[in-house]
Design a protein around this motif. Sequence first.
Motif, PDB file in Angstrom:
ATOM      1  N   ARG A 157     -35.282 -31.552   0.313  1.00 49.85           N
ATOM      2  CA  ARG A 157     -34.615 -31.117   1.547  1.00 49.85           C
ATOM      3  C   ARG A 157     -34.040 -32.324   2.279  1.00 49.85           C
ATOM      4  N   MET A 158     -32.977 -32.862   1.700  1.00 48.90           N
ATOM      5  CA  MET A 158     -32.266 -34.002   2.278  1.00 48.90           C
ATOM      6  C   MET A 158     -31.045 -33.477   3.031  1.00 48.90           C
ATOM      7  N   PRO A 159     -30.427 -34.328   3.863  1.00 45.74           N
ATOM      8  CA  PRO A 159     -29.145 -33.916   4.458  1.00 45.74           C
ATOM      9  C   PRO A 159     -28.143 -33.601   3.343  1.00 45.74           C
ATOM     10  N   SER A 160     -27.090 -32.896   3.678  1.00 45.71           N
ATOM     11  CA  SER A 160     -26.075 -32.569   2.671  1.00 45.71           C
ATOM     12  C   SER A 160     -25.424 -33.857   2.158  1.00 45.71           C
ATOM     13  N   LYS A 161     -24.799 -33.772   1.004  1.00 47.86           N
ATOM     14  CA  LYS A 161     -24.131 -34.940   0.433  1.00 47.86           C
ATOM     15  C   LYS A 161     -23.061 -35.491   1.373  1.00 47.86           C
ATOM     16  N   GLU A 162     -22.401 -34.588   2.093  1.00 46.38           N
ATOM     17  CA  GLU A 162     -21.360 -35.016   3.043  1.00 46.38           C
ATOM     18  C   GLU A 162     -21.959 -35.792   4.214  1.00 46.38           C
ATOM     19  N   LYS A 197     -21.852 -46.474  15.695  1.00 46.60           N
ATOM     20  CA  LYS A 197     -20.751 -47.426  15.589  1.00 46.60           C
ATOM     21  C   LYS A 197     -21.305 -48.851  15.569  1.00 46.60           C
ATOM     22  N   ASN A 198     -20.553 -49.737  14.995  1.00 48.04           N
ATOM     23  CA  ASN A 198     -20.873 -51.165  14.942  1.00 48.04           C
ATOM     24  C   ASN A 198     -22.133 -51.479  14.141  1.00 48.04           C
ATOM     25  N   TYR A 199     -22.524 -50.569  13.259  1.00 46.72           N
ATOM     26  CA  TYR A 199     -23.679 -50.843  12.406  1.00 46.72           C
ATOM     27  C   TYR A 199     -23.284 -50.520  10.972  1.00 46.72           C
ATOM     28  N   GLY A 200     -22.596 -51.467  10.367  1.00 47.00           N
ATOM     29  CA  GLY A 200     -22.196 -51.290   8.980  1.00 47.00           C
ATOM     30  C   GLY A 200     -21.030 -50.332   8.839  1.00 47.00           C
ATOM     31  N   ASP A 201     -21.005 -49.668   7.709  1.00 43.76           N
ATOM     32  CA  ASP A 201     -19.909 -48.762   7.397  1.00 43.76           C
ATOM     33  C   ASP A 201     -20.410 -47.319   7.387  1.00 43.76           C
ATOM     34  N   GLU A 202     -19.511 -46.405   7.156  1.00 41.49           N
ATOM     35  CA  GLU A 202     -19.825 -44.978   7.059  1.00 41.49           C
ATOM     36  C   GLU A 202     -20.640 -44.491   8.270  1.00 41.49           C
ATOM     37  N   ILE A 203     -20.073 -44.708   9.435  1.00 40.12           N
ATOM     38  CA  ILE A 203     -20.706 -44.341  10.708  1.00 40.12           C
ATOM     39  C   ILE A 203     -21.009 -42.851  10.741  1.00 40.12           C
ATOM     40  N   GLY A 204     -22.171 -42.496  11.300  1.00 38.18           N
ATOM     41  CA  GLY A 204     -22.569 -41.104  11.420  1.00 38.18           C
ATOM     42  C   GLY A 204     -23.238 -40.537  10.184  1.00 38.18           C
ATOM     43  N   LYS A 205     -23.455 -41.366   9.188  1.00 38.09           N
ATOM     44  CA  LYS A 205     -24.080 -40.911   7.945  1.00 38.09           C
ATOM     45  C   LYS A 205     -25.576 -41.260   7.935  1.00 38.09           C
ATOM     46  N   TRP A 206     -26.369 -40.412   7.301  1.00 40.32           N
ATOM     47  CA  TRP A 206     -27.791 -40.673   7.106  1.00 40.32           C
ATOM     48  C   TRP A 206     -27.956 -41.715   6.005  1.00 40.32           C
ATOM     49  N   MET A 213     -24.651 -37.809   3.963  1.00 42.65           N
ATOM     50  CA  MET A 213     -25.344 -39.014   3.503  1.00 42.65           C
ATOM     51  C   MET A 213     -24.370 -40.145   3.178  1.00 42.65           C
ATOM     52  N   HIS A 214     -24.828 -41.361   3.413  1.00 47.67           N
ATOM     53  CA  HIS A 214     -24.078 -42.562   3.051  1.00 47.67           C
ATOM     54  C   HIS A 214     -23.849 -42.561   1.540  1.00 47.67           C
ATOM     55  N   SER A 215     -22.671 -42.980   1.104  1.00 52.33           N
ATOM     56  CA  SER A 215     -22.341 -42.963  -0.327  1.00 52.33           C
ATOM     57  C   SER A 215     -23.295 -43.824  -1.145  1.00 52.33           C
ATOM     58  N   GLN A 216     -23.777 -44.917  -0.582  1.00 54.69           N
ATOM     59  CA  GLN A 216     -24.712 -45.771  -1.314  1.00 54.69           C
ATOM     60  C   GLN A 216     -26.096 -45.143  -1.422  1.00 54.69           C
ATOM     61  N   LEU A 217     -26.470 -44.311  -0.456  1.00 55.20           N
ATOM     62  CA  LEU A 217     -27.731 -43.570  -0.568  1.00 55.20           C
ATOM     63  C   LEU A 217     -27.648 -42.602  -1.742  1.00 55.20           C
ATOM     64  N   LEU A 218     -26.520 -41.957  -1.902  1.00 53.37           N
ATOM     65  CA  LEU A 218     -26.335 -41.047  -3.032  1.00 53.37           C
ATOM     66  C   LEU A 218     -26.478 -41.797  -4.363  1.00 53.37           C
TER      67      LEU A 218
END
Length: 141
Positions: A118-123, A30-39, A125-130
Motif C-alpha cells: 500500500r504505497m502511494p500511486s506511481k504518479e 520546493k527547494n529540496y531536490g527535484d520532483e517536488i511534491g513526490k513521495w 512517487m519520485h521516479s528514483q524511488l520507483l
Amino acid sequence: MEAGKDYLGVSVVFFCYDNNGRVFLGKKLKNYGDEIGKWDIGYDELKLNESPIDTLKRGVREEYDTQILKYEFLGHRDVHRESGLERTLDFKVLVDGEKVRNGKPHKLNAIGWFTLKRMPSKEEMHSQLLQFLEKYKDRLR
C-alpha cells in the motif's frame, strides 16, 4: 563546482522501515531536490572526509530525528539526469517507528508510514524511488 554536474555526485539513500513492516516516506517541498511534491525515501550527500556509514547515520538523524537500529547495504545505482551523473549508495535501515519524526519540516511537507503493498500511486512517487523498489524488490520484504 557542483556535485553531479562538474564531478560525480555521491548520495547515501536510506529506505527506512520498522518491525511492523511499514516503510517511512516524506513528500518533498520546493527547494529540496527535484520532483517536488513526490513521495520519496531519505537521502543525503556524501561529504568530503565522511564515510558512507557516517553519512547514513547523520542523514537518518537529521531527516527523521531518530537513530538507526540496524542497516544493510543493498548496492548502488548510477542515476543519469540532464543535469549530470550521481551514484547512490543504497541502504535498508531499521528504525523504531514510534521515534521517527519529520526532522526537516522546511523540506518535507508531509511524512507517512506505508507498506510495500500500500504505497502511494506511481504518479505520486519520485521516479528514483520507483527504480529503487524495482531493483531491490526481493530484498525489501
